[in-house]
Design a protein around this motif. Structure first.
Motif, short mmCIF file in Angstrom:
data_model
loop_
_atom_site.label_atom_id
_atom_site.label_comp_id
_atom_site.label_asym_id
_atom_site.label_seq_id
_atom_site.Cartn_x
_atom_site.Cartn_y
_atom_site.Cartn_z
N MET A 231 -6.76 -50.34 14.12
CA MET A 231 -6.31 -48.96 14.07
C MET A 231 -5.19 -48.79 13.03
SD MET A 231 -8.18 -47.22 15.99
CE MET A 231 -7.78 -45.81 16.94
N GLY A 232 -4.39 -49.82 12.86
CA GLY A 232 -3.32 -49.74 11.87
C GLY A 232 -3.87 -49.60 10.46
N GLY A 233 -4.95 -50.32 10.18
CA GLY A 233 -5.58 -50.21 8.86
C GLY A 233 -6.17 -48.83 8.63
N LYS A 234 -6.76 -48.25 9.67
CA LYS A 234 -7.31 -46.90 9.55
C LYS A 234 -6.21 -45.88 9.30
CE LYS A 234 -11.52 -47.26 12.27
NZ LYS A 234 -12.26 -46.71 13.40
N GLU A 235 -5.07 -46.07 9.98
CA GLU A 235 -3.95 -45.15 9.78
C GLU A 235 -3.48 -45.18 8.33
OE1 GLU A 235 0.69 -44.52 11.12
OE2 GLU A 235 -0.46 -46.15 12.01
N VAL A 236 -3.33 -46.38 7.78
CA VAL A 236 -2.89 -46.52 6.39
C VAL A 236 -3.92 -45.92 5.44
CG1 VAL A 236 -2.39 -48.20 4.57
CG2 VAL A 236 -1.44 -48.51 6.85
N LEU A 237 -5.20 -46.15 5.69
CA LEU A 237 -6.25 -45.62 4.82
C LEU A 237 -6.28 -44.10 4.84
CD1 LEU A 237 -8.62 -46.38 2.95
CD2 LEU A 237 -10.08 -46.20 4.95
N ILE A 238 -6.16 -43.51 6.02
CA ILE A 238 -6.17 -42.05 6.12
C ILE A 238 -4.97 -41.45 5.40
CG2 ILE A 238 -5.92 -40.10 7.72
CD1 ILE A 238 -7.69 -41.66 9.68
N LYS A 239 -3.78 -42.03 5.65
CA LYS A 239 -2.57 -41.46 5.06
C LYS A 239 -2.47 -41.69 3.56
CE LYS A 239 0.36 -41.53 9.14
NZ LYS A 239 1.53 -42.15 9.77
N SER A 240 -2.84 -42.87 3.10
CA SER A 240 -2.61 -43.19 1.69
C SER A 240 -3.77 -42.82 0.77
CB SER A 240 -2.29 -44.67 1.53
OG SER A 240 -3.40 -45.45 1.91
N VAL A 241 -4.97 -42.68 1.31
CA VAL A 241 -6.12 -42.38 0.46
C VAL A 241 -6.74 -41.03 0.81
CG1 VAL A 241 -8.40 -43.13 -0.31
CG2 VAL A 241 -6.61 -44.82 0.09
N LEU A 242 -7.24 -40.89 2.02
CA LEU A 242 -8.01 -39.70 2.38
C LEU A 242 -7.17 -38.42 2.30
CD1 LEU A 242 -10.13 -41.05 5.36
CD2 LEU A 242 -10.78 -40.82 2.97
N GLN A 243 -5.92 -38.48 2.76
CA GLN A 243 -5.09 -37.28 2.70
C GLN A 243 -4.42 -37.11 1.34
OE1 GLN A 243 -2.49 -37.53 6.15
NE2 GLN A 243 -3.95 -36.35 7.34
N ALA A 244 -4.42 -38.14 0.52
CA ALA A 244 -3.76 -38.06 -0.79
C ALA A 244 -4.70 -37.57 -1.89
CB ALA A 244 -3.20 -39.42 -1.17
N VAL A 245 -6.00 -37.76 -1.73
CA VAL A 245 -6.95 -37.39 -2.79
C VAL A 245 -6.92 -35.90 -3.13
CG1 VAL A 245 -9.42 -37.24 -3.31
CG2 VAL A 245 -8.46 -39.37 -2.49
N PRO A 246 -6.91 -34.98 -2.15
CA PRO A 246 -6.95 -33.55 -2.52
C PRO A 246 -5.59 -32.94 -2.85
CG PRO A 246 -7.14 -33.74 -0.16
CD PRO A 246 -7.13 -35.15 -0.71
N VAL A 247 -4.52 -33.73 -2.95
CA VAL A 247 -3.18 -33.17 -3.13
C VAL A 247 -3.05 -32.39 -4.43
CG1 VAL A 247 -0.75 -33.80 -3.51
CG2 VAL A 247 -2.00 -34.78 -1.61
N TYR A 248 -3.59 -32.89 -5.52
CA TYR A 248 -3.47 -32.17 -6.79
C TYR A 248 -4.15 -30.80 -6.73
CZ TYR A 248 -3.76 -30.89 -11.66
OH TYR A 248 -3.67 -30.20 -12.84
N ALA A 249 -5.35 -30.77 -6.18
CA ALA A 249 -6.06 -29.49 -6.07
C ALA A 249 -5.34 -28.55 -5.11
CB ALA A 249 -7.50 -29.72 -5.62
N MET A 250 -4.76 -29.10 -4.04
CA MET A 250 -4.05 -28.25 -3.08
C MET A 250 -2.77 -27.69 -3.66
SD MET A 250 -4.54 -29.93 0.70
CE MET A 250 -3.46 -31.26 0.41
N SER A 251 -2.19 -28.35 -4.66
CA SER A 251 -0.97 -27.82 -5.26
C SER A 251 -1.27 -26.68 -6.23
CB SER A 251 -0.20 -28.94 -5.97
OG SER A 251 -0.90 -29.39 -7.10
N CYS A 252 -2.53 -26.49 -6.58
CA CYS A 252 -2.91 -25.40 -7.49
C CYS A 252 -3.70 -24.29 -6.81
CB CYS A 252 -3.76 -25.95 -8.63
SG CYS A 252 -2.93 -27.15 -9.66
N PHE A 253 -4.49 -24.60 -5.81
CA PHE A 253 -5.41 -23.65 -5.22
C PHE A 253 -5.21 -23.56 -3.71
CE2 PHE A 253 -7.59 -25.76 -8.78
CZ PHE A 253 -7.71 -24.68 -9.63
N LEU A 254 -5.42 -22.38 -3.16
CA LEU A 254 -5.40 -22.19 -1.72
C LEU A 254 -6.78 -22.52 -1.17
CD1 LEU A 254 -3.95 -21.27 0.84
CD2 LEU A 254 -4.68 -18.94 0.30
N PHE A 255 -6.87 -23.58 -0.39
CA PHE A 255 -8.15 -23.96 0.21
C PHE A 255 -8.47 -23.02 1.36
CE2 PHE A 255 -8.21 -28.82 -0.82
CZ PHE A 255 -8.23 -28.52 -2.16
#
Length: 122
Positions: A1-25
């Motif tokens: 579960m610790g590995g999944k937590e790190v993967l979600i926080k560092s990869v899955l939630q980080a990928v759309p950050v650039y688009a979210m800083s420009c556009f309202l999803f």
């Protein structure tokens, strides 16, 4: 579960950050992303569904309050857009601030501007 937590926080939630800083999803899209994260969090192994023992919003609460500290994608999108608004206010001499002012609110400042027809998604 610790590995999944790190993967979600560092990869899955980080990928759309650039688009979210420009556009309202759209909120539906944010909920769909969170559903994908929740399925990944609760699955036992590849292709096997797991039981969702609590709501995703419970996992989004801070760790000190009993949650896992995951981000609420919709709220995080609003925060990133507010940061861009703050940059338009605090650095009004920047090129992008001058460009957006000339196009969208030429007679007022950012805080007094209103939505009008024919807007872009930015």
């Amino acid at each position: 579960m610790g590995g999944k937590e790190v993967l979600i926080k560092s990869v899955l939630q980080a990928v759309p950050v650039y688009a979210m800083s420009c556009f309202l999803f759209p909120m539906g899209f944010c909920k769909e992303l969170e559903a994908i994260f929740a399925r990944f969090w609760w699955q036992k192994s590849t292709g096997k569904c797991g039981i969702h023992w609590c709501a995703w919003q419970s996992l989004c609460t801070p760790k000190e309050n009993g949650g896992m500290g995951f981000r609420d994608i919709g709220k995080f999108n609003i925060v990133l857009l507010a940061k861009q608004g703050w940059r338009l206010i605090s650095k009004s001499d920047s090129l992008v601030a001058q460009l957006l002012k000339a196009k969208y609110y030429p007679t007022t400042d950012f805080m007094q501007s209103r939505l009008c027809a024919n807007l872009s998604y930015i």
